[in-house]
Design a protein around this motif. Structure first.
Motif, PDB file in Angstrom:
ATOM      1  N   MET A   1       0.843  -1.203   0.000  1.00  0.00           N
ATOM      2  CA  MET A   1       0.000   0.000   0.000  1.00  0.00           C
ATOM      3  C   MET A   1       0.876   1.250   0.000  1.00  0.00           C
ATOM      4  SD  MET A   1      -2.968   1.046   2.727  1.00  0.00           S
ATOM      5  CE  MET A   1      -4.488   0.285   2.182  1.00  0.00           C
ATOM      6  N   THR A   2       0.528   2.208  -0.815  1.00  0.00           N
ATOM      7  CA  THR A   2       1.322   3.434  -0.895  1.00  0.00           C
ATOM      8  C   THR A   2       1.029   4.318   0.318  1.00  0.00           C
ATOM      9  OG1 THR A   2       1.147   3.294  -3.294  1.00  0.00           O
ATOM     10  CG2 THR A   2       1.859   5.398  -2.388  1.00  0.00           C
ATOM     11  N   ARG A   3       2.099   4.754   0.983  1.00  0.00           N
ATOM     12  CA  ARG A   3       1.934   5.539   2.205  1.00  0.00           C
ATOM     13  C   ARG A   3       2.256   7.011   1.948  1.00  0.00           C
ATOM     14  NH1 ARG A   3       6.598   2.114   4.402  1.00  0.00           N
ATOM     15  NH2 ARG A   3       7.111   2.703   2.258  1.00  0.00           N
ATOM     16  N   ILE A   4       1.330   7.861   2.353  1.00  0.00           N
ATOM     17  CA  ILE A   4       1.484   9.287   2.063  1.00  0.00           C
ATOM     18  C   ILE A   4       1.500  10.101   3.348  1.00  0.00           C
ATOM     19  CG2 ILE A   4       0.403  11.285   0.921  1.00  0.00           C
ATOM     20  CD1 ILE A   4      -0.558   9.433  -1.226  1.00  0.00           C
ATOM     21  N   LEU A   5       2.489  10.968   3.461  1.00  0.00           N
ATOM     22  CA  LEU A   5       2.563  11.895   4.594  1.00  0.00           C
ATOM     23  C   LEU A   5       1.959  13.229   4.158  1.00  0.00           C
ATOM     24  CD1 LEU A   5       3.595  12.698   7.430  1.00  0.00           C
ATOM     25  CD2 LEU A   5       5.798  13.257   6.370  1.00  0.00           C
ATOM     26  N   ILE A   6       0.918  13.653   4.873  1.00  0.00           N
ATOM     27  CA  ILE A   6       0.262  14.927   4.566  1.00  0.00           C
ATOM     28  C   ILE A   6       0.740  15.972   5.573  1.00  0.00           C
ATOM     29  CG2 ILE A   6      -1.963  16.137   4.428  1.00  0.00           C
ATOM     30  CD1 ILE A   6      -3.257  13.357   3.944  1.00  0.00           C
ATOM     31  N   VAL A   7       1.291  17.074   5.069  1.00  0.00           N
ATOM     32  CA  VAL A   7       1.735  18.142   5.957  1.00  0.00           C
ATOM     33  C   VAL A   7       0.917  19.382   5.617  1.00  0.00           C
ATOM     34  CG1 VAL A   7       3.709  19.428   6.823  1.00  0.00           C
ATOM     35  CG2 VAL A   7       4.046  17.146   5.842  1.00  0.00           C
ATOM     36  N   GLU A   8      -0.057  19.672   6.452  1.00  0.00           N
ATOM     37  CA  GLU A   8      -1.019  20.746   6.156  1.00  0.00           C
ATOM     38  C   GLU A   8      -1.639  21.174   7.472  1.00  0.00           C
ATOM     39  OE1 GLU A   8      -3.047  23.386   5.143  1.00  0.00           O
ATOM     40  OE2 GLU A   8      -2.789  22.468   3.155  1.00  0.00           O
ATOM     41  N   ASP A   9      -1.736  22.497   7.690  1.00  0.00           N
ATOM     42  CA  ASP A   9      -2.284  22.975   8.959  1.00  0.00           C
ATOM     43  C   ASP A   9      -3.763  23.344   8.876  1.00  0.00           C
ATOM     44  OD1 ASP A   9      -1.418  25.070   7.267  1.00  0.00           O
ATOM     45  OD2 ASP A   9      -1.571  26.487   8.920  1.00  0.00           O
ATOM     46  N   GLU A  10      -4.333  23.300   7.675  1.00  0.00           N
ATOM     47  CA  GLU A  10      -5.740  23.676   7.568  1.00  0.00           C
ATOM     48  C   GLU A  10      -6.610  22.424   7.641  1.00  0.00           C
ATOM     49  OE1 GLU A  10      -8.301  26.471   4.588  1.00  0.00           O
ATOM     50  OE2 GLU A  10      -6.116  26.614   4.467  1.00  0.00           O
ATOM     51  N   GLU A  11      -7.396  22.359   8.710  1.00  0.00           N
ATOM     52  CA  GLU A  11      -8.121  21.145   9.055  1.00  0.00           C
ATOM     53  C   GLU A  11      -9.030  20.635   7.925  1.00  0.00           C
ATOM     54  OE1 GLU A  11      -8.551  17.997  10.659  1.00  0.00           O
ATOM     55  OE2 GLU A  11      -7.182  19.364  11.701  1.00  0.00           O
ATOM     56  N   ARG A  12      -9.746  21.552   7.260  1.00  0.00           N
ATOM     57  CA  ARG A  12     -10.702  21.060   6.249  1.00  0.00           C
ATOM     58  C   ARG A  12      -9.966  20.491   5.034  1.00  0.00           C
ATOM     59  NH1 ARG A  12     -12.502  25.592   2.201  1.00  0.00           N
ATOM     60  NH2 ARG A  12     -10.538  26.699   2.278  1.00  0.00           N
ATOM     61  N   ILE A  13      -8.769  21.005   4.758  1.00  0.00           N
ATOM     62  CA  ILE A  13      -8.010  20.445   3.637  1.00  0.00           C
ATOM     63  C   ILE A  13      -7.439  19.080   4.026  1.00  0.00           C
ATOM     64  CG2 ILE A  13      -6.045  20.804   2.080  1.00  0.00           C
ATOM     65  CD1 ILE A  13      -6.579  23.755   2.196  1.00  0.00           C
ATOM     66  N   VAL A  14      -7.008  18.959   5.280  1.00  0.00           N
ATOM     67  CA  VAL A  14      -6.519  17.663   5.755  1.00  0.00           C
ATOM     68  C   VAL A  14      -7.610  16.607   5.621  1.00  0.00           C
ATOM     69  CG1 VAL A  14      -5.713  16.360   7.767  1.00  0.00           C
ATOM     70  CG2 VAL A  14      -4.818  18.650   7.333  1.00  0.00           C
ATOM     71  N   ASP A  43      12.405   8.098   3.883  1.00  0.00           N
ATOM     72  CA  ASP A  43      12.138   7.256   2.718  1.00  0.00           C
ATOM     73  C   ASP A  43      11.557   5.894   3.077  1.00  0.00           C
ATOM     74  OD1 ASP A  43      13.107   9.239   1.172  1.00  0.00           O
ATOM     75  OD2 ASP A  43      14.991   8.253   0.666  1.00  0.00           O
ATOM     76  N   ASP A  44      12.017   5.332   4.211  1.00  0.00           N
ATOM     77  CA  ASP A  44      11.512   3.996   4.530  1.00  0.00           C
ATOM     78  C   ASP A  44      10.168   4.037   5.269  1.00  0.00           C
ATOM     79  OD1 ASP A  44      12.671   5.047   6.747  1.00  0.00           O
ATOM     80  OD2 ASP A  44      14.161   3.452   7.022  1.00  0.00           O
ATOM     81  N   SER A  45       9.641   5.219   5.568  1.00  0.00           N
ATOM     82  CA  SER A  45       8.318   5.305   6.195  1.00  0.00           C
ATOM     83  C   SER A  45       7.230   5.728   5.211  1.00  0.00           C
ATOM     84  CB  SER A  45       8.307   6.325   7.335  1.00  0.00           C
ATOM     85  OG  SER A  45       9.412   6.157   8.177  1.00  0.00           O
ATOM     86  N   SER A  69      18.350  17.857   2.556  1.00  0.00           N
ATOM     87  CA  SER A  69      19.764  17.909   2.951  1.00  0.00           C
ATOM     88  C   SER A  69      20.149  16.666   3.756  1.00  0.00           C
ATOM     89  CB  SER A  69      20.057  19.186   3.742  1.00  0.00           C
ATOM     90  OG  SER A  69      19.457  19.088   5.010  1.00  0.00           O
ATOM     91  N   ARG A  70      19.146  15.969   4.274  1.00  0.00           N
ATOM     92  CA  ARG A  70      19.408  14.726   4.990  1.00  0.00           C
ATOM     93  C   ARG A  70      19.539  13.570   4.003  1.00  0.00           C
ATOM     94  NH1 ARG A  70      14.851  14.378   9.067  1.00  0.00           N
ATOM     95  NH2 ARG A  70      13.788  13.191   7.462  1.00  0.00           N
ATOM     96  N   GLY A  71      19.215  13.845   2.746  1.00  0.00           N
ATOM     97  CA  GLY A  71      19.373  12.814   1.716  1.00  0.00           C
ATOM     98  C   GLY A  71      18.124  11.994   1.432  1.00  0.00           C
ATOM     99  N   GLU A  72      16.979  12.378   2.021  1.00  0.00           N
ATOM    100  CA  GLU A  72      15.737  11.635   1.731  1.00  0.00           C
ATOM    101  C   GLU A  72      15.334  11.936   0.296  1.00  0.00           C
ATOM    102  OE1 GLU A  72      14.716   9.685   4.069  1.00  0.00           O
ATOM    103  OE2 GLU A  72      15.662  10.581   5.828  1.00  0.00           O
ATOM    104  N   ARG A  73      14.858  10.898  -0.398  1.00  0.00           N
ATOM    105  CA  ARG A  73      14.532  11.091  -1.815  1.00  0.00           C
ATOM    106  C   ARG A  73      13.062  10.896  -2.133  1.00  0.00           C
ATOM    107  NH1 ARG A  73      18.797   7.406  -4.739  1.00  0.00           N
ATOM    108  NH2 ARG A  73      17.814   8.270  -6.590  1.00  0.00           N
TER     109      ARG A  73
END
Ligand code: CA
Length: 220
Positions: A1-14, A43-45, A69-73
């Motif tokens: 399963m593809t895992r997606i990290l959502i970074v958003e501070d607006e609750e309705r968009i989240v 990358d591994d999460s 800069s940490r090298g995550e791709r």
């Protein structure tokens, strides 16, 4: 399963993003600030990150810089405001892979996500959808009914695509609104009913059923 990290501070968009992504088979984690994003974006999460630029604390650009800069791709898809041309260019220079301008339609975002996550073993993208006698070619943007071409407007096409990606499922007006029109649309609008009527006129009355009190369904 593809895992997606959502970074958003607006609750309705989240909640718009989480509902839409989960109903399309993605797993999601959402955070509302830049520091948590930097801590979690590995990358591994995760297979992809959706990153809003305007965040409390570390903003989106700081997050980009720190993560790259940490090298995550992992692919990073940035959400920008309509007038933020400089933000957009700047974030691409800092290592974002793509961007979507707010307000956006869910289908538009989903197309970008599919493009960026295809190579990591996800199922090959379907290009022709087929439900009963109706076929939709997503590459040529062509619709046919019993092998006859049907002319559709862009909005009709997007609505039909949503139905055809969920054959046999009842889709509520709210789901259809957010998928096809975007989260900024008035939930009291009857635009969904109007467009379902257009599609029925073009494809035949029986193509899309009304499920009373719940929404609409397309089955073969
Ligand atoms: Ca924001």
């Amino acid at each position: 399963m593809t895992r997606i990290l959502i970074v958003e501070d607006e609750e309705r968009i989240v909640s718009f993003l989480e509902k839409g992504l989960r109903s399309n088979g993605y797993s999601t984690v959402a955070v509302g600030d830049g520091d948590s994003a930097v801590a979690l974006a590995r990358d591994d999460s995760f297979d992809l990150m959706i990153l809003d630029l305007g965040l409390p604390g570390l903003d989106g650009r700081d997050v980009l810089r720190a993560v790259r800069s940490r090298g995550e791709r992992l692919p990073i898809l940035v959400l920008t405001a309509r007038d933020g041309v400089e933000d957009t260019v700047g974030s691409l220079e800092q290592g974002a892979d793509d961007y979507v301008t707010k307000p956006f339609r869910f289908e538009e975002l989903l197309a970008r996500i599919r493009l960026r996550t295809r190579s990591d073993g996800a199922a090959a993208e379907t290009t022709v959808l087929s439900v009963g006698r109706v076929q939709l070619d997503l590459r040529s943007r062509r619709a046919t009914n019993a092998e006859r071409t049907v002319e559709l407007t862009a909005r009709e096409f997007a609505l039909l695509e949503t139905f055809m990606r969920h054959p046999g499922h009842v889709l509520s007006r709210e789901q259809l609104l957010s998928h096809v029109w975007g989260y900024d649309f008035d939930p009291g609008s009857n635009v969904v009913d109007v467009y379902v009527r257009y599609l029925r006129r073009k494809l035949g009355e029986g193509t899309i059923e009304t499920v009373r009190g719940m929404g609409y369904r397309m089955s073969d």
